[in-house]
Design a protein around this motif. Structure first.
Motif, PDB file in Angstrom:
ATOM      1  N   ASP A  58       4.122 -12.715 -41.950  1.00  0.00           N
ATOM      2  CA  ASP A  58       3.688 -12.811 -40.559  1.00  0.00           C
ATOM      3  C   ASP A  58       2.538 -11.863 -40.233  1.00  0.00           C
ATOM      4  O   ASP A  58       2.252 -11.603 -39.076  1.00  0.00           O
ATOM      5  N   GLN A  59       1.888 -11.315 -41.291  1.00  0.00           N
ATOM      6  CA  GLN A  59       0.806 -10.349 -41.095  1.00  0.00           C
ATOM      7  C   GLN A  59      -0.469 -10.810 -41.809  1.00  0.00           C
ATOM      8  O   GLN A  59      -0.419 -11.551 -42.799  1.00  0.00           O
ATOM      9  N   ARG A  60      -1.595 -10.355 -41.303  1.00  0.00           N
ATOM     10  CA  ARG A  60      -2.866 -10.550 -41.984  1.00  0.00           C
ATOM     11  C   ARG A  60      -3.104  -9.397 -42.955  1.00  0.00           C
ATOM     12  O   ARG A  60      -2.562  -8.300 -42.773  1.00  0.00           O
ATOM     13  N   ALA A  61      -3.906  -9.651 -43.977  1.00  0.00           N
ATOM     14  CA  ALA A  61      -4.221  -8.603 -44.952  1.00  0.00           C
ATOM     15  C   ALA A  61      -5.030  -7.490 -44.296  1.00  0.00           C
ATOM     16  O   ALA A  61      -5.754  -7.712 -43.327  1.00  0.00           O
ATOM     17  N   SER A  62      -4.909  -6.281 -44.838  1.00  0.00           N
ATOM     18  CA  SER A  62      -5.666  -5.140 -44.321  1.00  0.00           C
ATOM     19  C   SER A  62      -7.090  -5.187 -44.862  1.00  0.00           C
ATOM     20  O   SER A  62      -7.295  -5.171 -46.076  1.00  0.00           O
ATOM     21  N   ARG A  63      -8.053  -5.246 -43.968  1.00  0.00           N
ATOM     22  CA  ARG A  63      -9.461  -5.245 -44.364  1.00  0.00           C
ATOM     23  C   ARG A  63     -10.236  -4.328 -43.427  1.00  0.00           C
ATOM     24  O   ARG A  63     -10.096  -4.415 -42.216  1.00  0.00           O
ATOM     25  N   CYS A  64     -11.072  -3.464 -44.012  1.00  0.00           N
ATOM     26  CA  CYS A  64     -11.882  -2.552 -43.202  1.00  0.00           C
ATOM     27  C   CYS A  64     -13.354  -2.838 -43.463  1.00  0.00           C
ATOM     28  O   CYS A  64     -14.094  -1.999 -43.953  1.00  0.00           O
ATOM     29  N   THR A  65     -13.769  -4.052 -43.167  1.00  0.00           N
ATOM     30  CA  THR A  65     -15.138  -4.485 -43.430  1.00  0.00           C
ATOM     31  C   THR A  65     -16.151  -3.578 -42.745  1.00  0.00           C
ATOM     32  O   THR A  65     -17.171  -3.210 -43.333  1.00  0.00           O
ATOM     33  N   GLY A  66     -15.887  -3.222 -41.484  1.00  0.00           N
ATOM     34  CA  GLY A  66     -16.838  -2.390 -40.758  1.00  0.00           C
ATOM     35  C   GLY A  66     -17.033  -1.035 -41.415  1.00  0.00           C
ATOM     36  O   GLY A  66     -18.165  -0.555 -41.555  1.00  0.00           O
ATOM     37  N   ALA A  67     -15.934  -0.400 -41.832  1.00  0.00           N
ATOM     38  CA  ALA A  67     -16.045   0.907 -42.484  1.00  0.00           C
ATOM     39  C   ALA A  67     -16.791   0.794 -43.809  1.00  0.00           C
ATOM     40  O   ALA A  67     -17.610   1.654 -44.155  1.00  0.00           O
ATOM     41  N   ALA A  68     -16.529  -0.277 -44.575  1.00  0.00           N
ATOM     42  CA  ALA A  68     -17.208  -0.467 -45.853  1.00  0.00           C
ATOM     43  C   ALA A  68     -18.711  -0.652 -45.647  1.00  0.00           C
ATOM     44  O   ALA A  68     -19.531  -0.098 -46.387  1.00  0.00           O
ATOM     45  N   LEU A  69     -19.090  -1.438 -44.645  1.00  0.00           N
ATOM     46  CA  LEU A  69     -20.513  -1.632 -44.363  1.00  0.00           C
ATOM     47  C   LEU A  69     -21.169  -0.330 -43.919  1.00  0.00           C
ATOM     48  O   LEU A  69     -22.318  -0.041 -44.273  1.00  0.00           O
ATOM     49  N   GLY A  82     -36.322   3.964 -46.597  1.00  0.00           N
ATOM     50  CA  GLY A  82     -37.688   3.445 -46.535  1.00  0.00           C
ATOM     51  C   GLY A  82     -38.087   2.584 -47.699  1.00  0.00           C
ATOM     52  O   GLY A  82     -39.192   2.017 -47.705  1.00  0.00           O
ATOM     53  N   SER A  83     -37.250   2.450 -48.714  1.00  0.00           N
ATOM     54  CA  SER A  83     -37.543   1.598 -49.862  1.00  0.00           C
ATOM     55  C   SER A  83     -36.705   0.332 -49.766  1.00  0.00           C
ATOM     56  O   SER A  83     -35.614   0.333 -49.202  1.00  0.00           O
ATOM     57  N   GLY A  84     -37.219  -0.750 -50.302  1.00  0.00           N
ATOM     58  CA  GLY A  84     -36.538  -2.031 -50.202  1.00  0.00           C
ATOM     59  C   GLY A  84     -35.144  -1.996 -50.802  1.00  0.00           C
ATOM     60  O   GLY A  84     -34.936  -1.489 -51.902  1.00  0.00           O
ATOM     61  N   GLY A  85     -34.161  -2.519 -50.081  1.00  0.00           N
ATOM     62  CA  GLY A  85     -32.791  -2.568 -50.571  1.00  0.00           C
ATOM     63  C   GLY A  85     -31.978  -3.547 -49.754  1.00  0.00           C
ATOM     64  O   GLY A  85     -32.300  -3.822 -48.588  1.00  0.00           O
ATOM     65  N   ARG A  86     -30.925  -4.088 -50.342  1.00  0.00           N
ATOM     66  CA  ARG A  86     -30.087  -5.071 -49.680  1.00  0.00           C
ATOM     67  C   ARG A  86     -28.618  -4.721 -49.888  1.00  0.00           C
ATOM     68  O   ARG A  86     -28.222  -4.274 -50.966  1.00  0.00           O
ATOM     69  N   ILE A  87     -27.830  -4.956 -48.867  1.00  0.00           N
ATOM     70  CA  ILE A  87     -26.374  -4.904 -48.969  1.00  0.00           C
ATOM     71  C   ILE A  87     -25.887  -6.338 -48.938  1.00  0.00           C
ATOM     72  O   ILE A  87     -26.136  -7.066 -47.978  1.00  0.00           O
ATOM     73  N   MET A  88     -25.206  -6.756 -49.989  1.00  0.00           N
ATOM     74  CA  MET A  88     -24.669  -8.116 -50.056  1.00  0.00           C
ATOM     75  C   MET A  88     -23.161  -8.020 -49.826  1.00  0.00           C
ATOM     76  O   MET A  88     -22.418  -7.541 -50.676  1.00  0.00           O
ATOM     77  N   ALA A  89     -22.728  -8.448 -48.652  1.00  0.00           N
ATOM     78  CA  ALA A  89     -21.322  -8.327 -48.263  1.00  0.00           C
ATOM     79  C   ALA A  89     -20.603  -9.649 -48.507  1.00  0.00           C
ATOM     80  O   ALA A  89     -20.992 -10.677 -47.957  1.00  0.00           O
TER      81      ALA A  89
END
Length: 553
Positions: A58-69, A82-89
């Motif tokens: 009856d519960q959803r899994a624990s996810r802390c997407t905001g903290a990880a980002l 200042g250098s090119g970079g990407r976070i792929m979530a």
């Protein structure tokens, strides 16, 4: 390139380069060149297992997407600012822990819908949007991009994260699972580019210079205002405004921006070419970082003339497709920015005003109404825009609506028009592939239809074709022509899918996109092998009758 999961702990990240002020040893604790950690990274991915901690039914899994980002953004900001970079979530479910959460853990609490957002009964929504706005501002300041791969049957928070993804120029892919072909093919296509740059550029600055006759209201698209306010800025703001320069952390060859201008010159000349003052100009400057590290500047300068006339107004320069794309972006923006905004009414008023001013008619005589060929298709675009997923959010989740609008805001005119008014191609024994009207009357028993609505590609077999296919005639000797007829639309669909990013899904529905010229209460029945639509929506013919009557008043 940073890799991030939507689980409680982020996985190892990899990125090339470093900055003065931070030692290489310190950076190496978190980030390494791909060549040095490829084996370890592949091993980690291969050894990933299901979370061993049990989750109650009856519960959803624990996810802390905001903290990880937040952690990922801070790592990139410290190590390579200042250098090119990407976070792929890669997000596999809704965030339920920490900042940026969109829903609580108990499954008894339903995830927010459009109705909840309209009523203000989504308690976590505004707080999450504000958190991701801060993440987006941080990434823009650092010059980094957030890409989002949302793959789950339930919503994961694309609507809340939209602001961070769009303002950094990131890409977004929406699929049902990580095993879905939409996700796998889209991700594979990013890394199968023939160039080492993956077709992506970074740290762009887009600047506009123009004559004093016009002012800049703003931009709707994947960028962020640099707040460079000056005499070119209009008091009326649309999208990212109050500036003449914008930051584009991520851009590619297909990135498209919609710039909205305001006329500051009220006394345009009555004739063309009277003086040099009749000219006005635009200069677009794009300054960006190429994949090899070079900073490049691209400059485009164009000039136009003010046109005004008495009597018949000239419309020789009107681009119907571009106008439809602009209207779609404008109405989508207003739906998100203005409270109690009625999009259908706003579109109708704009179209009636346009037809009343540029149409050819006798007053109070609807039958005399006609439009110039340069305007004749525009009402059809507006009719389909009123029925599109950008306006009719019913049966779409907030995540899906946010995804549709993000794609609309970054794609070029040709792709935007397909989103608004899908293309329909007919295949039959009597003729080769040919475009047909987006109407239910196009359905026939001996015809195959290929519908391309950008997000989905549909192959529809008429009842006779379906019966022959089910009987297996295409595998029998002497029916080679029928086999070729079945294969032709599939080959065309494959070519569409191959060229598009994100990869469109192959769906089954067709009737929802067609003009309901034949419905359950029509006087004329459908033709043999045809179909009807069970709806109370007005057809395009009825829509045009009302438009003509209102335009000539």
């Amino acid at each position: 390139m940073g890799f991030l999961t939507g689980k409680t702990k982020p996985t190892t990240g990899v990125i090339a380069g470093a900055r003065d002020g931070v030692s290489a040893e310190s950076i190496a604790r978190f980030l390494l060149p791909a060549s040095e950690c490829e084996f370890i990274l592949n091993s980690l991915i291969e050894e990933l297992q299901k979370d061993p901690w049990p989750v109650s039914a009856d519960q959803r899994a624990s996810r802390c997407t905001g903290a990880a980002l937040s952690v990922a953004a801070s790592l990139l900001g410290i190590c390579v600012p200042g250098s090119g970079g990407r976070i792929m979530a890669f997000i596999g479910g809704p965030s339920t822990e920490g900042p940026g959460s969109i829903i609580s853990k108990p499954l008894s609490d339903p995830i927010r819908s459009h109705k909840d957002l309209d009523k203000g009964s989504a308690p976590l929504y505004n707080k999450a949007v504000k958190f991701y706005e801060e993440i987006g501002s941080q990434l823009v300041h650092q010059g980094h991009v957030l890409d989002l791969f949302a793959c789950a049957l339930d919503q994961v928070g694309v609507a809340e994260m939209k602001v961070a993804v769009e303002r950094t120029g990131g890409i977004v892919v929406l699929a049902e699972s990580f095993g879905h072909s939409v996700f796998k093919d889209s991700l594979r296509r990013i890394f199968q580019s023939s160039d080492s740059d993956l077709g992506l550029s970074f740290n762009g600055i887009f600047e506009i210079n123009c004559s004093k006759d016009v002012k800049i209201q703003g931009i709707i698209g994947p960028c962020t205002s640099l707040e460079k306010k000056g005499p070119l800025s209009s008091d009326t703001v649309v999208g990212q405004g109050n500036t003449s320069a914008w930051k584009m952390c991520g851009l590619d060859r297909k990135t498209s921006l919609c710039v909205v201008f305001d006329m500051a010159k009220k006394d345009a000349p009555d004739a063309i070419g009277q003086s040099q003052n009749n000219l006005f100009y635009f200069q677009f400057l794009t300054y960006y970082q190429h994949h090899d590290g070079q900073m490049r500047l691209r400059s485009t300068t164009i000039s136009r003339r003010w046109v005004a006339g008495s009597g018949s107004v000239q419309v020789t320069g009107f681009d119907q497709e571009a106008a439809a794309a602009v209207m779609a972006r404008l109405v989508s923006f207003k739906m998100e920015a203005e409270v109690d905004f009625d999009p259908v009414r706003w579109l109708d008023r704009a179209l009636i005003s346009l037809c009343s001013k540029f149409g050819d008619y006798q007053k109070e005589a609807p039958s005399s109404f006609s439009l110039s060929p340069r305007l004749s298709i525009f009402p059809q675009f507006i009719f389909n825009l009123r029925r599109s997923q950008f306006i009719q959010v019913f049966n779409n989740s907030p995540d899906e609506t946010a995804y549709f609008r993000m794609m609309l805001n970054r794609e070029n005119v040709a792709n935007a028009v397909v989103m608004i008014q899908p293309s329909l191609i007919s295949y039959s024994f009597q003729s080769g592939p040919e475009p047909v009207l987006l109407d239910v009357s196009a359905i026939a028993g001996d015809r195959i239809l290929l519908l391309d609505s950008y997000f989905t590609v549909v192959i529809f077999h008429g009842i006779t074709i379906a019966q022959w296919r089910k009987a297996g005639y295409q595998h029998q000797e002497g029916h080679e022509v029928f086999a070729q007829l079945l294969q032709a639309p599939q080959e065309e669909a494959d070519s569409i899918i191959k060229e598009r990013f994100p990869v469109p899904r192959q769906a089954r529905f067709l009737l929802a996109k067609l003009n309901p010229s034949v419905t359950y209460d029509s006087d004329t029945p459908p033709p043999p092998g045809g179909d009807m639509i069970f709806t109370d929506d007005a057809s395009f013919q009825v829509f045009m009758e009302h438009l003509q009557r209102l335009a000539v008043q």
